[in-house]
Design a protein around this motif. Sequence first.
Motif, PDB file in Angstrom:
ATOM      1  N   ALA A   1      37.411  -6.502 -40.525  1.00 14.68           N
ATOM      2  CA  ALA A   1      36.177  -6.593 -39.740  1.00 14.68           C
ATOM      3  C   ALA A   1      36.442  -7.177 -38.350  1.00 14.68           C
ATOM      4  O   ALA A   1      37.189  -8.145 -38.201  1.00 14.68           O
ATOM      5  N   ALA A   2      35.829  -6.559 -37.342  1.00 16.09           N
ATOM      6  CA  ALA A   2      35.913  -7.075 -35.969  1.00 16.09           C
ATOM      7  C   ALA A   2      35.160  -8.403 -35.888  1.00 16.09           C
ATOM      8  O   ALA A   2      34.057  -8.539 -36.424  1.00 16.09           O
ATOM      9  N   GLN A   3      35.771  -9.370 -35.235  1.00 18.55           N
ATOM     10  CA  GLN A   3      35.169 -10.701 -35.090  1.00 18.55           C
ATOM     11  C   GLN A   3      34.623 -10.871 -33.673  1.00 18.55           C
ATOM     12  O   GLN A   3      35.305 -10.529 -32.700  1.00 18.55           O
ATOM     13  N   ASN A   4      33.408 -11.422 -33.576  1.00 22.90           N
ATOM     14  CA  ASN A   4      32.808 -11.629 -32.257  1.00 22.90           C
ATOM     15  C   ASN A   4      33.664 -12.502 -31.351  1.00 22.90           C
ATOM     16  O   ASN A   4      33.823 -12.221 -30.165  1.00 22.90           O
ATOM     17  N   ASP A   5      34.212 -13.585 -31.911  1.00 21.50           N
ATOM     18  CA  ASP A   5      35.038 -14.483 -31.089  1.00 21.50           C
ATOM     19  C   ASP A   5      36.261 -13.756 -30.533  1.00 21.50           C
ATOM     20  O   ASP A   5      36.633 -13.957 -29.373  1.00 21.50           O
ATOM     21  N   ALA A   6      36.874 -12.938 -31.362  1.00 20.29           N
ATOM     22  CA  ALA A   6      38.063 -12.195 -30.917  1.00 20.29           C
ATOM     23  C   ALA A   6      37.702 -11.224 -29.795  1.00 20.29           C
ATOM     24  O   ALA A   6      38.418 -11.108 -28.795  1.00 20.29           O
ATOM     25  N   ALA A   7      36.570 -10.539 -29.955  1.00 19.07           N
ATOM     26  CA  ALA A   7      36.106  -9.610 -28.909  1.00 19.07           C
ATOM     27  C   ALA A   7      35.785 -10.372 -27.622  1.00 19.07           C
ATOM     28  O   ALA A   7      36.086  -9.914 -26.517  1.00 19.07           O
ATOM     29  N   ASP A   8      35.185 -11.550 -27.768  1.00 18.92           N
ATOM     30  CA  ASP A   8      34.871 -12.380 -26.600  1.00 18.92           C
ATOM     31  C   ASP A   8      36.141 -12.791 -25.861  1.00 18.92           C
ATOM     32  O   ASP A   8      36.198 -12.750 -24.634  1.00 18.92           O
ATOM     33  N   TRP A   9      37.166 -13.203 -26.608  1.00 19.76           N
ATOM     34  CA  TRP A   9      38.425 -13.621 -25.968  1.00 19.76           C
ATOM     35  C   TRP A   9      39.052 -12.480 -25.184  1.00 19.76           C
ATOM     36  O   TRP A   9      39.615 -12.678 -24.095  1.00 19.76           O
ATOM     37  N   ILE A  10      38.956 -11.272 -25.714  1.00 16.64           N
ATOM     38  CA  ILE A  10      39.475 -10.107 -24.994  1.00 16.64           C
ATOM     39  C   ILE A  10      38.722  -9.933 -23.679  1.00 16.64           C
ATOM     40  O   ILE A  10      39.322  -9.726 -22.613  1.00 16.64           O
ATOM     41  N   GLY A  11      37.393 -10.058 -23.736  1.00 18.59           N
ATOM     42  CA  GLY A  11      36.586  -9.963 -22.520  1.00 18.59           C
ATOM     43  C   GLY A  11      36.913 -11.065 -21.525  1.00 18.59           C
ATOM     44  O   GLY A  11      36.973 -10.838 -20.313  1.00 18.59           O
ATOM     45  N   ILE A  12      37.128 -12.274 -22.045  1.00 23.13           N
ATOM     46  CA  ILE A  12      37.456 -13.425 -21.188  1.00 23.13           C
ATOM     47  C   ILE A  12      38.762 -13.172 -20.438  1.00 23.13           C
ATOM     48  O   ILE A  12      38.869 -13.465 -19.233  1.00 23.13           O
ATOM     49  N   MET A  13      39.755 -12.619 -21.128  1.00 21.85           N
ATOM     50  CA  MET A  13      41.034 -12.342 -20.461  1.00 21.85           C
ATOM     51  C   MET A  13      40.856 -11.304 -19.343  1.00 21.85           C
ATOM     52  O   MET A  13      41.522 -11.373 -18.306  1.00 21.85           O
ATOM     53  N   ALA A  14      39.954 -10.352 -19.549  1.00 22.28           N
ATOM     54  CA  ALA A  14      39.675  -9.369 -18.491  1.00 22.28           C
ATOM     55  C   ALA A  14      39.050 -10.050 -17.271  1.00 22.28           C
ATOM     56  O   ALA A  14      39.399  -9.740 -16.129  1.00 22.28           O
ATOM     57  N   THR A  15      38.147 -11.006 -17.507  1.00 20.94           N
ATOM     58  CA  THR A  15      37.537 -11.715 -16.365  1.00 20.94           C
ATOM     59  C   THR A  15      38.607 -12.481 -15.595  1.00 20.94           C
ATOM     60  O   THR A  15      38.514 -12.629 -14.368  1.00 20.94           O
ATOM     61  N   ARG A  16      39.619 -12.951 -16.286  1.00 23.65           N
ATOM     62  CA  ARG A  16      40.638 -13.787 -15.628  1.00 23.65           C
ATOM     63  C   ARG A  16      41.536 -12.969 -14.715  1.00 23.65           C
ATOM     64  O   ARG A  16      41.908 -13.435 -13.633  1.00 23.65           O
ATOM     65  N   ILE A  17      41.885 -11.750 -15.103  1.00 22.99           N
ATOM     66  CA  ILE A  17      42.693 -10.924 -14.197  1.00 22.99           C
ATOM     67  C   ILE A  17      41.846 -10.477 -13.005  1.00 22.99           C
ATOM     68  O   ILE A  17      42.319 -10.435 -11.865  1.00 22.99           O
ATOM     69  N   ASN A  18      40.559 -10.195 -13.249  1.00 22.89           N
ATOM     70  CA  ASN A  18      39.668  -9.835 -12.132  1.00 22.89           C
ATOM     71  C   ASN A  18      39.514 -11.008 -11.167  1.00 22.89           C
ATOM     72  O   ASN A  18      39.501 -10.827  -9.945  1.00 22.89           O
ATOM     73  N   ALA A  19      39.391 -12.213 -11.720  1.00 22.23           N
ATOM     74  CA  ALA A  19      39.236 -13.408 -10.882  1.00 22.23           C
ATOM     75  C   ALA A  19      40.487 -13.656 -10.043  1.00 22.23           C
ATOM     76  O   ALA A  19      40.388 -14.052  -8.869  1.00 22.23           O
ATOM     77  N   GLN A  20      41.670 -13.419 -10.618  1.00 18.64           N
ATOM     78  CA  GLN A  20      42.907 -13.595  -9.850  1.00 18.64           C
ATOM     79  C   GLN A  20      42.962 -12.617  -8.678  1.00 18.64           C
ATOM     80  O   GLN A  20      43.426 -12.961  -7.581  1.00 18.64           O
TER      81      GLN A  20
END
Length: 232
Positions: A68-87
């Motif tokens: 099962a897909a976990q919300n926290d895991a999906a959130d962490w993936i999204g968070i990492m995307a925000t970090r490369i965009n922020a850089q």
Amino acid sequence: MTKVLSVGGSIIVPEKPDTEFLTAFVKMCTAWLDEDKSRRLILVAGGGAPARVYQNAYKDVAAGTGLAAQNDAADWIGIMATRINAQLVKASFGDYCKNDVVYNPTLDDLKFDGQVLVAAGWKPGFSTDTDAVYLGEKFDAKTIVNLSNIEKVYTDDPRKNPDAKPLDTISWTDFRKMVGDEWTPGKNCPFDPIASKKASELGMKVICAGGKNIPNIKAILEDKEYIGTTIG
């Protein structure tokens, strides 16, 4: 004077990094900052296409493996995307941004040495809109400008309801009825429910506006008439 812009990932990276937008955006912002050296901007980058693509890949793999897909895991993936965009955003502002990208907006010793501070996603449970509110509170900014791919908040989703009407203003009470109280990763709403709760408690104003309209963003920064929805 400090202003906070929550820059939606769909504006920075709709499919790939939008260099034309970023060039125009950086030029406009730096010109505004140069007019008055006491002006400061906090920019919070969203996840955009990288977040969506990787979160969908994770959900597909989870479905294929029966895990099962976990919300926290999906959130962490999204968070990492925000970090490369922020850089990317930080690098684009050069010496205007002297500090590292902010990951945790609640740290006591956050430094803001230049005229621009760039932030990204922090932890699961909310979007970068909430990070923007925390930073607004920390650096005494009373208004958050939320830039996305919609020009105004509507009474309903205009893609699904042709009778949905654009709003110029809406109270926090009415807005929070629309967005609810819960966050799910990738949730598509004008301002996330957790951020909305905190901003309303702090008595902040949020302006939702189209992120690609550079002259309109400039008008908002200069406290002039603008196209958008004011929540407050």
